[in-house]
Design a protein around this motif. Sequence first.
Motif, mmCIF file in Angstrom:
data_model
loop_
_atom_site.group_PDB
_atom_site.id
_atom_site.type_symbol
_atom_site.label_atom_id
_atom_site.label_comp_id
_atom_site.label_asym_id
_atom_site.label_seq_id
_atom_site.Cartn_x
_atom_site.Cartn_y
_atom_site.Cartn_z
ATOM 1 N N SER A 121 -13.227 -27.925 7.658
ATOM 2 C CA SER A 121 -13.838 -27.103 6.745
ATOM 3 C C SER A 121 -14.968 -27.933 6.007
ATOM 4 O O SER A 121 -15.918 -27.190 5.339
ATOM 5 N N ALA A 122 -15.050 -29.166 6.045
ATOM 6 C CA ALA A 122 -16.106 -29.953 5.690
ATOM 7 C C ALA A 122 -17.531 -29.513 6.328
ATOM 8 O O ALA A 122 -18.702 -29.467 5.682
ATOM 9 N N ALA A 125 -8.023 -30.343 9.508
ATOM 10 C CA ALA A 125 -8.521 -29.105 8.784
ATOM 11 C C ALA A 125 -9.444 -29.365 7.873
ATOM 12 O O ALA A 125 -10.498 -28.825 7.514
ATOM 13 N N ASP A 126 -9.515 -30.687 7.273
ATOM 14 C CA ASP A 126 -10.626 -31.287 6.203
ATOM 15 C C ASP A 126 -11.937 -31.514 6.922
ATOM 16 O O ASP A 126 -13.008 -30.982 6.218
ATOM 17 N N TRP A 127 -11.861 -32.228 8.156
ATOM 18 C CA TRP A 127 -13.209 -32.135 8.819
ATOM 19 C C TRP A 127 -13.671 -30.889 9.161
ATOM 20 O O TRP A 127 -15.082 -30.717 8.951
ATOM 21 N N PRO A 168 -9.112 -40.593 7.012
ATOM 22 C CA PRO A 168 -8.590 -39.715 8.002
ATOM 23 C C PRO A 168 -7.490 -40.616 8.991
ATOM 24 O O PRO A 168 -7.013 -39.921 9.777
ATOM 25 N N LYS A 214 -3.839 -32.182 8.460
ATOM 26 C CA LYS A 214 -4.662 -32.091 7.336
ATOM 27 C C LYS A 214 -6.122 -32.797 7.203
ATOM 28 O O LYS A 214 -7.045 -32.005 6.872
ATOM 29 N N ALA A 215 -6.061 -33.817 8.054
ATOM 30 C CA ALA A 215 -7.272 -34.462 8.225
ATOM 31 C C ALA A 215 -8.231 -33.681 9.075
ATOM 32 O O ALA A 215 -9.545 -33.552 8.879
ATOM 33 N N GLU A 253 -1.748 -34.978 -2.127
ATOM 34 C CA GLU A 253 -2.522 -33.944 -1.404
ATOM 35 C C GLU A 253 -1.881 -33.197 -0.375
ATOM 36 O O GLU A 253 -2.200 -32.561 0.464
ATOM 37 N N HIS A 297 -0.232 -35.510 7.658
ATOM 38 C CA HIS A 297 -1.581 -35.887 7.372
ATOM 39 C C HIS A 297 -2.726 -35.948 8.440
ATOM 40 O O HIS A 297 -3.639 -35.337 8.187
#
Length: 410
Positions: A409-410, A405-407, A248, A402-403, A18, A399
Amino acid sequence: MPRWPKPAEGSWTEHYPELGTGTVSFHDSVSAEFYELEREAIFKRAWLNVGRIEDLPRKGSYFTKEIHIANASVVVVRGMDDEVRAFHNICRHRGNKLVWNEFPREESQGFCRQFNCKYHGWRYDLEGNCTFVQQEDEFFDLDKADYGLAPVHCEVWNGFVFVNLDREPRQTLREFLGPMITALDEYPFDKMSERYDFEADNNSNWKVFADAFQEYYHVPALHPQQTPIAVRKPGMGVECAHFQIDGPHRMTTTGGARRWNLPPEYQYPVEIATRSGLLGPWDGPTIEPLPAGLNPGGVEPWGISNFQVFPNLEILIYGNWYLVYRYWPTSPSTHHFEAYLAFPPARNVRERVEHECAAVMFKEFALQDAGMLGGTQAALETQVVDGFPLNDQEILVRHFHKAVADWVSA
Ligand code: FES
Ligand SMILES: [Fe+2]
């Protein structure tokens, strides 16, 4: 289920598909819009470490924490029942900041039996209840029970005090920390109560500084004294022995080439004299047994384990002492950096000198990083380039972004 791969072949990065292997954008470290998103999505939602239980040594001990990016000031206090609680640092009468000393925007700490507002004298007990209103009869149907301090979610893991500014956190602290971090449940952080604290305002985005402490690829170039040519693998620089990702959070372990094993010409004279230095005291007490979670990759000989707890906490464990970093964003291009070294209390003058030497040496090397990162920030802000190649040793940088960005966008 967390995956704890130990690649026999191939790269660390490819074991986490990922993450991809393409170039990475650092627009997230220069953008004012992204900073606003981090404010809401990360700092008002994640569990944030604001201190240690040793900062609250007895009933009535308190400290305040200014969390600039979340527009929050929090007071953390140990109540008469020994419970640790956190409250928003605001008086319920007319909104004065409740706990501060000389300057309202500066943090404070101390000991008290109750909080007393400087403005009109309202009082609160350490559980947050409003206990006294000056000229209470002059108010209109005021019930003190309705005017307690606004609570902040607060939980303690192995002595680390965390707060969560979300109205209803989606996870308990333990759930949030996950199995990789809570595998350190047995590590005796509480035994290391001799602390050396540093703080500084740094001219870089909070993630830019965190990035410098989650890879060792920069060490031969930026800190050549740390890695004399004689101890580098030819053409290899510094190579970490293990990387691991869990949700994360992330960690890495170095192999145990100890500094004191270097030939004397690579030691600073003060290191030889004090038998201490950047990696801490050479002798010192041993802590046994060390929890298995400290070395999940089973690296032998084990060196240092470096845990990055999302979003802004890093714990580096050297065995019988540890180091903490926290990065508190203050603008898209600046942050407030906190660090401390923690040792078992010195039993004699020699041990005290060892600790002092390690602290001074740490400061020198941290300044090498901090001084350079203003340059990284300044150049990133030109936004001329926005696709940066990361190698396998930089997997944790990949990572982290990305973590984040993930938070967001969530
Ligand atoms: S603002 Fe605190 S007592 Fe009035
Ligand atoms: Fe560094």
